[in-house]
Design a protein around this motif. Structure first.
Motif, PDB file in Angstrom:
ATOM      1  N   SER A 417       5.286   1.863   1.010  1.00 30.46           N
ATOM      2  CA  SER A 417       4.920   2.514   2.272  1.00 30.46           C
ATOM      3  C   SER A 417       4.472   3.955   2.061  1.00 30.46           C
ATOM      4  O   SER A 417       3.776   4.527   2.902  1.00 30.46           O
ATOM      5  N   GLY A 418       4.890   4.541   0.947  1.00 30.50           N
ATOM      6  CA  GLY A 418       4.468   5.910   0.648  1.00 30.50           C
ATOM      7  C   GLY A 418       3.298   5.991  -0.314  1.00 30.50           C
ATOM      8  O   GLY A 418       2.902   7.092  -0.735  1.00 30.50           O
ATOM      9  N   ASP A 419       2.746   4.842  -0.674  1.00 30.73           N
ATOM     10  CA  ASP A 419       1.634   4.792  -1.629  1.00 30.73           C
ATOM     11  C   ASP A 419       0.317   4.668  -0.858  1.00 30.73           C
ATOM     12  O   ASP A 419      -0.051   3.602  -0.380  1.00 30.73           O
ATOM     13  N   ALA A 420      -0.387   5.765  -0.743  1.00 29.03           N
ATOM     14  CA  ALA A 420      -1.629   5.793   0.043  1.00 29.03           C
ATOM     15  C   ALA A 420      -2.684   4.849  -0.504  1.00 29.03           C
ATOM     16  O   ALA A 420      -3.563   4.379   0.242  1.00 29.03           O
ATOM     17  N   SER A 421      -2.602   4.535  -1.798  1.00 27.53           N
ATOM     18  CA  SER A 421      -3.615   3.667  -2.404  1.00 27.53           C
ATOM     19  C   SER A 421      -3.511   2.226  -1.916  1.00 27.53           C
ATOM     20  O   SER A 421      -4.442   1.436  -2.104  1.00 27.53           O
ATOM     21  N   MET A 422      -2.387   1.874  -1.282  1.00 28.60           N
ATOM     22  CA  MET A 422      -2.218   0.503  -0.790  1.00 28.60           C
ATOM     23  C   MET A 422      -3.070   0.240   0.460  1.00 28.60           C
ATOM     24  O   MET A 422      -3.464  -0.893   0.729  1.00 28.60           O
ATOM     25  N   VAL A 423      -3.310   1.297   1.238  1.00 31.04           N
ATOM     26  CA  VAL A 423      -4.103   1.137   2.461  1.00 31.04           C
ATOM     27  C   VAL A 423      -5.554   0.822   2.095  1.00 31.04           C
ATOM     28  O   VAL A 423      -6.181   1.523   1.295  1.00 31.04           O
ATOM     29  N   GLY A 424      -6.081  -0.249   2.669  1.00 32.63           N
ATOM     30  CA  GLY A 424      -7.441  -0.672   2.372  1.00 32.63           C
ATOM     31  C   GLY A 424      -7.534  -1.685   1.243  1.00 32.63           C
ATOM     32  O   GLY A 424      -8.595  -2.267   0.999  1.00 32.63           O
ATOM     33  N   LYS A 425      -6.404  -1.918   0.561  1.00 30.53           N
ATOM     34  CA  LYS A 425      -6.400  -2.879  -0.530  1.00 30.53           C
ATOM     35  C   LYS A 425      -6.585  -4.290   0.002  1.00 30.53           C
ATOM     36  O   LYS A 425      -6.010  -4.670   1.014  1.00 30.53           O
ATOM     37  N   GLN A 426      -7.412  -5.076  -0.682  1.00 28.70           N
ATOM     38  CA  GLN A 426      -7.661  -6.457  -0.264  1.00 28.70           C
ATOM     39  C   GLN A 426      -6.818  -7.418  -1.092  1.00 28.70           C
ATOM     40  O   GLN A 426      -6.697  -7.284  -2.305  1.00 28.70           O
ATOM     41  N   LEU A 427      -6.236  -8.382  -0.397  1.00 28.62           N
ATOM     42  CA  LEU A 427      -5.386  -9.394  -1.025  1.00 28.62           C
ATOM     43  C   LEU A 427      -5.937 -10.760  -0.677  1.00 28.62           C
ATOM     44  O   LEU A 427      -6.189 -11.053   0.496  1.00 28.62           O
ATOM     45  N   SER A 428      -6.110 -11.612  -1.666  1.00 31.28           N
ATOM     46  CA  SER A 428      -6.757 -12.906  -1.437  1.00 31.28           C
ATOM     47  C   SER A 428      -5.922 -14.059  -1.966  1.00 31.28           C
ATOM     48  O   SER A 428      -5.179 -13.927  -2.947  1.00 31.28           O
ATOM     49  N   HIS A 429      -6.073 -15.201  -1.298  1.00 26.93           N
ATOM     50  CA  HIS A 429      -5.539 -16.465  -1.779  1.00 26.93           C
ATOM     51  C   HIS A 429      -6.475 -17.555  -1.281  1.00 26.93           C
ATOM     52  O   HIS A 429      -6.689 -17.701  -0.080  1.00 26.93           O
ATOM     53  N   GLY A 430      -7.036 -18.315  -2.211  1.00 28.65           N
ATOM     54  CA  GLY A 430      -8.019 -19.323  -1.837  1.00 28.65           C
ATOM     55  C   GLY A 430      -9.227 -18.663  -1.195  1.00 28.65           C
ATOM     56  O   GLY A 430      -9.772 -17.685  -1.719  1.00 28.65           O
ATOM     57  N   GLU A 431      -9.604 -19.164  -0.045  1.00 32.41           N
ATOM     58  CA  GLU A 431     -10.758 -18.618   0.656  1.00 32.41           C
ATOM     59  C   GLU A 431     -10.395 -17.520   1.644  1.00 32.41           C
ATOM     60  O   GLU A 431     -11.264 -16.977   2.330  1.00 32.41           O
TER      61      GLU A 431
END
Length: 530
Positions: A417-431
């Protein structure tokens, strides 16, 4: 003859900290010499000046050790200046009934003997919970005070000569240290039933059941009991689910051991999620006389609960609140006149008629809606989704895990929650691909008294409104229970009839990978999926 009060020396027991629903431990823990006596004395001592001359309500779900605990409570109340104890016949009062009785007779509070949805029996769990004068669970300030007293207790007061027959309804009078003391054994259901008749149109429900306007509605209820795991969900109420699947019944419901939680099923075991259930009730208040008379002041849900009720609040133009898990957080809002209907995804639903969740009330509310709309459970749900869209929701429970690895997992998630780099990160599984919009550890400031509750669960909020939530449960008696909540909103009507697990599978897999939950818990599969 006046009965004598004795002061007994004792020592503190480690870990007498009430959780979100009181102190829950194994029966054998409560059976230790002085253990129950200590905790009851701490409850009474925490009441301070409100204790002397007061009336308290006592009762529980009838699980093992309940009658023995009632006997201890009566004797300690007598010795501490309580004027009157109202106890359920044979120690039995459902949790909603305790709240009802506290409010009806304006008592100082009540002691509820239940471990709710935890298994009961000599080798399982027992619990003691304190409810305050509004009928609801004690707030943090009170439970913290109880805990602080428990860490330093050196004695308790008891009157062992007070002997009560709690199997017979009526009053029993005593003189304790020259003070009058009364034990009133009350019927376990009368006060509650009378209240339900004021809230609902029982004639309309009766007509529904007898088929006054068509086919009679066959109903199957599983009250569940402590000898098993009395948690009303698809796993622990599997016998109800199986019976409903055969198609002979149009409506099914299950309650937990103390009657405050509920599960609703339609024909052939059509499952209504608790998140949908409270939203449907909130959207159909015209069929419930209580709300036609009093109106709807506001709606609320616990943070992990699906957001379906938020959409109802928006349409109705009323406030909606998101609170931490624990019914006590709804109480302040109700007392301030800002909340009428609320629910938790953990199968708890209720309103401001009392200050506890109420499974029996929820079933009566559903039957009222079915009667008023002349629809089946499934038809009501499909109508709701056509209006609001569907919030697909599931919860994965990992029970009795080792505490240290689970705490470490939560710390790692909290650090995200304190890691600004996580915001905007894309996470995918399958399609399926999700974009993280925000990660936080939920914090709540009570709008009534300003109290702040921190670290209530890590939320991973996606840009499309989907959510992943992780938290450790506070209702277990040993080890740690990890709960993972997954929610995704769909407005495409072609998806509404799809299986929730199918729709949510990509987000479930992403959540498991991100949290490394299997690695920390050592579990490849959850104990329960709901």
């Amino acid at each position: 003859m006046t009965l004598k009060v004795y002061t007994k020396a004792t020592k503190p027991f480690e870990g007498q900290k009430p959780g979100t629903s009181g102190l829950r431990k194994a029966v054998k823990v409560f059976q230790q010499e002085n253990y129950t006596e200590n905790f009851v004395q701490c409850i009474l001592s925490a009441m301070g000046g409100a204790l002397s001359g007061c009336t308290l309500v006592v009762g529980g779900d009838g699980r093992y050790f309940g009658k023995e605990a009632v006997d201890i409570i009566i004797k300690i109340c007598a010795a501490n200046g309580v004027r009157k104890v109202m106890v359920g016949q044979n120690s039995i009062l459902s949790t909603p009934c305790v709240s009802c009785v506290i409010r009806k007779y304006n008592t100082a509070g009540g002691i509820v003997l239940t471990a709710s949805h935890n298994p009961g029996g000599p080798n399982a769990d027992f619990g003691i919970k304190f409810n305050i004068s509004n009928g609801g669970p004690a707030p943090d300030a009170v439970t913290n005070k109880i805990y602080e007293i428990s860490k330093n207790i050196v004695e308790y007061r008891i009157c062992p000569e007070v002997h009560c027959d709690i199997s017979v309804i009526g009053k029993q009078e005593f003189l304790v240290d020259s003070r009058p003391f009364t034990v009133e054994v009350i019927d376990s259901v009368v006060d509650y039933v009378e209240y339900m008749k004021e809230i609902f149109d029982f004639r309309a429900i009766k007509d529904l059941l007898h088929g006054a306007a068509g086919q009679p509605l066959k109903v199957l209820i599983n009250a569940m009991h402590g000898g098993h795991h009395p948690d009303p969900n698809l796993t622990y109420a599997a016998d109800l689910v199986k019976a409903m699947q055969e198609g002979d019944y149009g409506f099914g419901a299950a309650f937990d051991g103390d009657g405050d939680r509920n599960m609703i099923l339609g024909h052939k075991a059509f499952f209504v999620t608790p998140s949908d259930s409270v939203a449907v009730i909130a959207d159909n208040t015209d069929y419930i006389p209580y709300f036609k008379k009093n109106g709807v002041k506001g709606l609320a849900r616990s943070m992990p609960t699906g957001c379906a009720i938020d959409r109802v609040a928006e349409k109705k133009g009323v406030e909606v609140f998101e609170v931490p898990t624990g019914w006590k957080y709804f109480g302040n809002l109700m007392d301030a006149g800002r909340l009428s209907i609320c629910g938790e995804e953990s199968f708890g639903t209720g309103s401001d008629h009392i200050r506890e969740k109420d499974g029996i009330w929820a079933v009566l509310a559903w039957l009222s809606i079915l009667a008023g709309r002349n629809m089946s459970v499934e038809q009501v749900l499909h109508s709701h989704w056509e209006t609001y869209g569907r919030n697909f929701f599931t919860r994965y429970d990992y029970e009795n895990c080792e505490s240290d690895p689970c705490n470490k997992m939560m710390s790692v998630l909290d650090a995200m929650s304190g890691d600004a780099s996580m915001v905007g990160k894309q996470l995918s599984h399958g399609e399926k691909t999700y974009t993280i919009a925000k990660i936080d550890n939920f914090e709540y400031q009570d709008p009534i008294d300003g109290a702040v509750a921190k670290k209530q669960g890590v939320r991973i909020l996606m840009s499309d409104g989907s959510r992943v939530v992780f938290r450790l449960s506070g209702t277990g008696s040993s080890g740690a229970t990890v709960r993972m909540y997954i929610e995704s909103y769909e407005s495409d009507s072609s998806t509404y009839t799809k299986d929730a697990q199918e729709v949510l599978k990509p987000l479930v897999e992403i959540a498991l990978q991100l949290s490394k939950l299997s690695e920390y818990t050592g579990r490849q599969q959850p104990t329960v999926i709901t």
